[in-house]
Design an enzyme around this catalytic site. Structure first.
Site, PDB file in Angstrom:
ATOM      1  N   SER A 137       0.810  -1.312  -0.010  1.00 29.18           N
ATOM      2  CA  SER A 137       0.030  -0.016  -0.194  1.00 29.18           C
ATOM      3  C   SER A 137       0.844   1.218   0.067  1.00 29.18           C
ATOM      4  O   SER A 137       2.204   1.204   0.443  1.00 29.18           O
ATOM      5  CB  SER A 137      -0.821   0.066   1.349  1.00 29.18           C
ATOM      6  OG  SER A 137      -1.612   1.264   1.401  1.00 29.18           O
ATOM      7  N   TYR A 150      -2.309  -0.750  10.561  1.00 28.98           N
ATOM      8  CA  TYR A 150      -2.344  -1.067   8.966  1.00 28.98           C
ATOM      9  C   TYR A 150      -1.161  -0.919   8.347  1.00 28.98           C
ATOM     10  O   TYR A 150      -0.503  -1.569   7.737  1.00 28.98           O
ATOM     11  CB  TYR A 150      -3.631  -0.561   8.173  1.00 28.98           C
ATOM     12  CG  TYR A 150      -3.689  -0.859   6.834  1.00 28.98           C
ATOM     13  CD1 TYR A 150      -3.818  -2.168   6.599  1.00 28.98           C
ATOM     14  CD2 TYR A 150      -3.262   0.236   6.004  1.00 28.98           C
ATOM     15  CE1 TYR A 150      -4.013  -2.533   5.127  1.00 28.98           C
ATOM     16  CE2 TYR A 150      -3.474  -0.121   4.538  1.00 28.98           C
ATOM     17  CZ  TYR A 150      -3.717  -1.293   4.156  1.00 28.98           C
ATOM     18  OH  TYR A 150      -3.977  -1.587   2.838  1.00 28.98           O
ATOM     19  N   ALA A 152       1.690  -0.206  10.077  1.00 31.66           N
ATOM     20  CA  ALA A 152       2.958  -1.194  10.366  1.00 31.66           C
ATOM     21  C   ALA A 152       3.087  -2.380   9.658  1.00 31.66           C
ATOM     22  O   ALA A 152       4.144  -2.671   9.300  1.00 31.66           O
ATOM     23  CB  ALA A 152       2.818  -1.396  11.867  1.00 31.66           C
ATOM     24  N   LYS A 154       1.978  -2.834   6.397  1.00 35.41           N
ATOM     25  CA  LYS A 154       2.532  -2.748   5.272  1.00 35.41           C
ATOM     26  C   LYS A 154       3.883  -2.325   5.161  1.00 35.41           C
ATOM     27  O   LYS A 154       4.684  -2.487   4.338  1.00 35.41           O
ATOM     28  CB  LYS A 154       1.475  -1.510   4.349  1.00 35.41           C
ATOM     29  CG  LYS A 154       0.218  -2.006   4.472  1.00 35.41           C
ATOM     30  CD  LYS A 154      -0.115  -3.410   3.418  1.00 35.41           C
ATOM     31  CE  LYS A 154      -1.142  -4.093   3.420  1.00 35.41           C
ATOM     32  NZ  LYS A 154      -1.103  -5.308   2.553  1.00 35.41           N
TER      33      LYS A 154
END
Length: 269
Positions: A137, A150, A152, A154
């Site tokens: 992402s 999230y 962390a 990615k």
């Protein structure tokens, strides 16, 4: 990589981006093991490509199910393309998450792809040419409020991709890291959609993302960052993070308001 020669393990195959990638791979002539917990979203593709697409029911947070995926890959003669596209997201401030939500994101978004890749590497190394694709992402390069856990996962997936690419540099296995920006999928909560609307964020269709991923695989790319100005902000964040800090602080009241309360369509940034 010639996609018509690809034998693919695709995780997250019933989700928005994963489902679009599955369709694009089959249209390119690839043979695909579609790994997902739910079959229903895949049924139209299974009917359209009965000789190319096979559903593997698995929860990748469990070792037994990851082993099931390996057995299925061995049964089709091995694998030369692994696409780790499974993932979950939950827009909320860190204090609003319970531990189960945090552990669930960590387990599926980072532990599962690392462990599945380790399990399938011996098969990938047997191929004449192979690739691991990790779908990350933009939030794997920019820490954004409301997405701390999230982000962390990615950030970790991006680091894993970079390190694995260097670890496999003397083999025939390449590594591609893909960083989509906001995408229209069921993973987005109404609050997350409201935030995108309020900020007038660009949001891609999964088919657009899938097309870019397929093109990157075919051209043996090592990374793919989708969207402008998102690519610019990734670069800016690496060079001038304090400037990005100031910009995101201005958005913080809106982020808090949307994460705290039911969606209000009249909210503006």
């Amino acid at each position: 990589m010639r996609l018509s020669d690809a034998r693919v393990v695709l995780t997250g195959a019933s989700g928005g981006i994963g489902l679009a990638i599955a369709g694009a791979l089959c249209a390119s002539g690839a043979h695909v093991l579609a790994v997902a917990r739910h079959r229903t979203p895949l049924e139209p593709l299974l009917a359209q490509y009965p000789q190319q697409l096979c559903w593997v029911s698995a929860d990748l947070t469990f070792l037994a199910d990851r082993r099931k995926v390996r057995v299925a890959a061995e049964a089709i003669g091995g694998v030369n393309l692994l696409i780790n596209a499974a993932g979950i997201n939950h827009f909320a401030m860190l204090e609003q998450h319970d531990d189960n939500e945090i552990n669930g994101m960590l387990a599926l978004n980072i532990t599962a792809p690392i462990c599945l890749t380790k399990l399938l590497l011996p098969l990938l190394k047997q191929a004449e040419s192979a690739m691991v694709v990790n779908v990350g992402s933009t939030y794997g390069s920019i820490g954004y409020p409301g997405y701390a856990t999230y982000c962390a996962t990615k950030f970790a997936l991006r680091g894993f991709s970079e390190a694995l690419r260097r670890e496999l540099a003397d083999t025939r296995v390449g590594v591609l890291y893909v960083a989509p920006r906001a995408t229209h999928t069921r993973m987005n909560s109404p609050a997350a959609q409201a935030l995108n609307d309020a900020l007038k964020s660009n949001v891609d269709d999964p088919l657009t993302v899938a097309s870019a991923v397929i093109h990157a695989i075919a051209n043996n790319r090592r990374d793919l960052y989708l969207g402008w100005p998102e690519r610019f902000f990734v670069r800016l964040n690496s060079l001038l993070p304090n400037l990005v800090d100031r910009g995101l602080r201005k958005q913080l009241p809106l982020v808090r308001r949307l994460s705290d309360k039911p969606v209000n369509k009249d909210l503006n940034p």
